[in-house]
Design a protein around this motif. Sequence first.
Motif, PDB file in Angstrom:
ATOM      1  N   ASN A 142       0.717  -1.145  -0.102  1.00 52.97           N
ATOM      2  CA  ASN A 142       0.072  -0.218  -0.018  1.00 52.97           C
ATOM      3  C   ASN A 142       1.041   0.734  -0.147  1.00 52.97           C
ATOM      4  O   ASN A 142       0.777   2.710  -0.915  1.00 52.97           O
ATOM      5  CB  ASN A 142      -0.539   0.132   0.823  1.00 52.97           C
ATOM      6  CG  ASN A 142      -2.141  -1.148   0.670  1.00 52.97           C
ATOM      7  OD1 ASN A 142      -2.594  -1.301   0.042  1.00 52.97           O
ATOM      8  ND2 ASN A 142      -2.647  -1.222   2.507  1.00 52.97           N
ATOM      9  N   THR A 143       2.114   1.671   0.528  1.00 44.35           N
ATOM     10  CA  THR A 143       2.946   2.633   0.811  1.00 44.35           C
ATOM     11  C   THR A 143       3.778   2.361  -0.638  1.00 44.35           C
ATOM     12  O   THR A 143       3.330   3.711  -1.236  1.00 44.35           O
ATOM     13  CB  THR A 143       4.391   1.808   1.424  1.00 44.35           C
ATOM     14  OG1 THR A 143       3.336   2.048   3.247  1.00 44.35           O
ATOM     15  CG2 THR A 143       4.803   3.454   1.759  1.00 44.35           C
ATOM     16  N   ASN A 174       0.508   3.994  -2.832  1.00 44.35           N
ATOM     17  CA  ASN A 174       0.190   5.245  -2.950  1.00 44.35           C
ATOM     18  C   ASN A 174       1.173   6.530  -2.922  1.00 44.35           C
ATOM     19  O   ASN A 174       1.085   7.389  -3.240  1.00 44.35           O
ATOM     20  CB  ASN A 174       0.000   5.582  -0.922  1.00 44.35           C
ATOM     21  CG  ASN A 174      -1.512   4.506  -1.033  1.00 44.35           C
ATOM     22  OD1 ASN A 174      -2.401   4.357  -1.806  1.00 44.35           O
ATOM     23  ND2 ASN A 174      -1.502   3.861   0.164  1.00 44.35           N
TER      24      ASN A 174
END
Length: 238
Positions: free
Chosen positions: A5-6, A9
């Motif tokens: 997710n990091t 994003n």
Amino acid sequence: MANFNTHLNVAFMVSGTLSLTVYKAGLIDDSGFLMCVALGTIGGLLPDLDSDNSTPIKLGFNIISFIFAFGLVMHWRSELSLLALIVLWLIGYGFMRYVVFSVFTTITVHRGVIHSVPYMAILGLGLTCLSYYGLQLPLTTSWFYGSFLFIGALVHLLLDELYSVNLSNMKMKRSSGTAMKFYQHKDKWWYLLLYATVVLLVYAAPPFELFWSRLSNPSAWAQLKVGMLPEMIENMLR
């Protein structure tokens, strides 16, 4: 290292910001803007292709397997019966998803040569050449596509390096130095091959000078400066 997710994003935010910048400067059109955002985001996930259990590699092989099976069926659709096509579909998908995937994960090591700067440069230059020579896209657009893919990959590698620092006591973790790699002696022959490929792609790529002259054209950045701030704020600063 940073999680999925990091990576997703941050790559999206960086590629989105840069894409908006060159779009407002008039260097790319609407479709080019969307493609640059997408390619930068994809680039932010590419280095984890060497991780056997990563989300990008599983998702990627699922998509490739579907496309491969679909291609087989479309090629043989007029020559085989319905039952034979169903069997061909299942065999094609299973071969890519399980056999090829198993071989790929066996020969690759997480944070090996795939998780390196020259490998990502190959992907970026390769996309530039494919866009220009294969898809017949304009030179500037082709370089932007390859550049955004490469920039997204660099964001991934940089994030992994940043996450290798233990900020609580300012110590380096064991993973430090394994993300943004330019060379590893134990893989010297692989890196020799990588850099040889980079040189060949640089030689084959469309003229960079023309792209750079377009990118450094003062008129484009003058246009960006005019529309950088809302009109109300510009009036207040005058």
